[in-house]
Design an enzyme around this catalytic site. Structure first.
Site, PDB file in Angstrom:
ATOM      1  N   HIS A 140       4.705   0.116   0.372  1.00 46.01           N
ATOM      2  CA  HIS A 140       5.456  -0.647   1.360  1.00 46.01           C
ATOM      3  C   HIS A 140       4.582  -1.724   1.974  1.00 46.01           C
ATOM      4  O   HIS A 140       3.358  -1.727   1.838  1.00 46.01           O
ATOM      5  CB  HIS A 140       6.056   0.264   2.432  1.00 46.01           C
ATOM      6  N   ARG A 200       5.818   7.036  13.946  1.00 47.36           N
ATOM      7  CA  ARG A 200       5.792   7.553  12.569  1.00 47.36           C
ATOM      8  C   ARG A 200       5.324   8.995  12.528  1.00 47.36           C
ATOM      9  O   ARG A 200       4.336   9.371  13.163  1.00 47.36           O
ATOM     10  CB  ARG A 200       4.860   6.702  11.690  1.00 47.36           C
ATOM     11  N   HIS A 202       0.829  -1.208   0.000  1.00 47.31           N
ATOM     12  CA  HIS A 202       0.000   0.000   0.000  1.00 47.31           C
ATOM     13  C   HIS A 202       0.863   1.257   0.000  1.00 47.31           C
ATOM     14  O   HIS A 202       1.988   1.258   0.484  1.00 47.31           O
ATOM     15  CB  HIS A 202      -0.917   0.023   1.233  1.00 47.31           C
ATOM     16  N   ASP A 247       0.602   4.873   1.842  1.00 47.57           N
ATOM     17  CA  ASP A 247      -0.104   5.301   3.049  1.00 47.57           C
ATOM     18  C   ASP A 247      -1.304   6.186   2.715  1.00 47.57           C
ATOM     19  O   ASP A 247      -1.207   7.115   1.901  1.00 47.57           O
ATOM     20  CB  ASP A 247       0.838   6.086   3.974  1.00 47.57           C
TER      21      ASP A 247
END
Length: 282
Positions: free
Chosen positions: A258, A273, A98, A100
């Site tokens: 990723h 993150r 995907h 993000d």
């Protein structure tokens, strides 16, 4: 600064640099940005930085956004916690290819992910170069998808297991957006394949040039979407990173996908993150 290219497709490990310093140094941040545009995902080890320094470095690339389903660090709302433990719910949301948050009208430009704690073995993350994936498509496929758009859904992914009232409330907050199947990078002008695990269907496939009978739509459309989303799984387009505490990854979400590998037994994996606000895909 030393730059070591990791694969022929994408990825470079950068050493001899402090990300805390890059958060306050224009020249250093500019050099990192140039490397990001070239390699698409950058890796750094031994970065013992605070949440504030993490956020300051990420803000060199744009403002930060939170996540509606992830907790934020105390005092740093731009830093979200992606924490797993033996007590975590069994659902897995990261182990699919995907970009993000393409379920947002304006998906992120990129992200800075820092490992706080990880399993001794396992829990790697992989990235794929979706510009390369697009470039190597057959010409006939490129012609067919040049004008296609597709829906991306939070409801069909993160929210699918939630109670219906929660699911519908979140869908009202984040209506399924429509994005081009082929995206143009706003800085480099390069084209990349922009469908992934959040993509549900094409929105303008059903045209006279493509659909003669019902099966052309019901099967042809779904088969094409599956073919395109599977491109990220080709090893020649990938790099794989093994985490250690205080290692950091910075990636360009506009042209990479990723996959967080869920191969480790129940244990602790804590990642922080910073997600960088992007621009509307075109």
């Amino acid at each position: 600064m030393h730059v070591e290219q990791l694969t022929c497709a994408l990825g470079a490990e950068i050493s001899g640099i402090s990300l805390a310093e890059a958060g306050t140094n224009d020249d250093l941040a500019g050099a990192v940005n140039e490397l990001l545009l070239k390699h698409k995902v950058l890796f750094f080890r031994d970065q013992d930085i605070t949440d504030a320094e993490h956020a300051a470095f990420a803000r060199r690339f744009g403002e930060l956004e939170d996540h509606p389903l992830a907790a934020s660090a105390t005092g740093e709302p731009g830093i979200i916690h992606i924490w797993k433990s033996p007590e975590s719910p069994p659902e897995r949301y990261e182990n699919a290819w995907h970009n993000d948050a393409t379920w947002r009208e304006i998906p992120p430009m990129g992200a800075v992910l820092r490992c706080v704690e990880c399993p001794p073995v396992g829990g790697d993350t992989m990235w794929a170069n979706m510009e390369l994936a697009y470039a190597r498509l057959p010409d006939r496929v490129k012609e067919d998808i040049a004008d296609l758009w597709a829906r991306h859904s939070m409801e069909a992914s993160f929210m699918a297991a939630k109670p219906v009232d929660e699911r519908l409330a979140m869908k009202a907050r984040f209506p399924d957006p429509e994005h081009p199947v082929v995206r143009t990078h706003p800085v480099t002008g390069n084209k990349s394949l922009f469908v992934n695990g959040f993509t549900t269907h094409f929105t303008n496939y059903h045209t006279a040039s493509r659909v003669r009978v019902g099966q052309d739509f019901t099967q042809g459309s779904s088969n094409l979407l599956q073919y395109l989303t599977n491109q990220a799984a080709i090893p020649e387009y990938q790099v794989r990173w093994r985490w250690t505490p205080n290692s950091v990854a910075l990636w360009d979400n506009r042209c990479t996908q990723h996959y967080a590998v869920m191969d480790y037994p129940p244990c602790v994996r804590r990642m922080n993150r910073a997600t960088i606000i992007g621009d509307r895909p075109f």
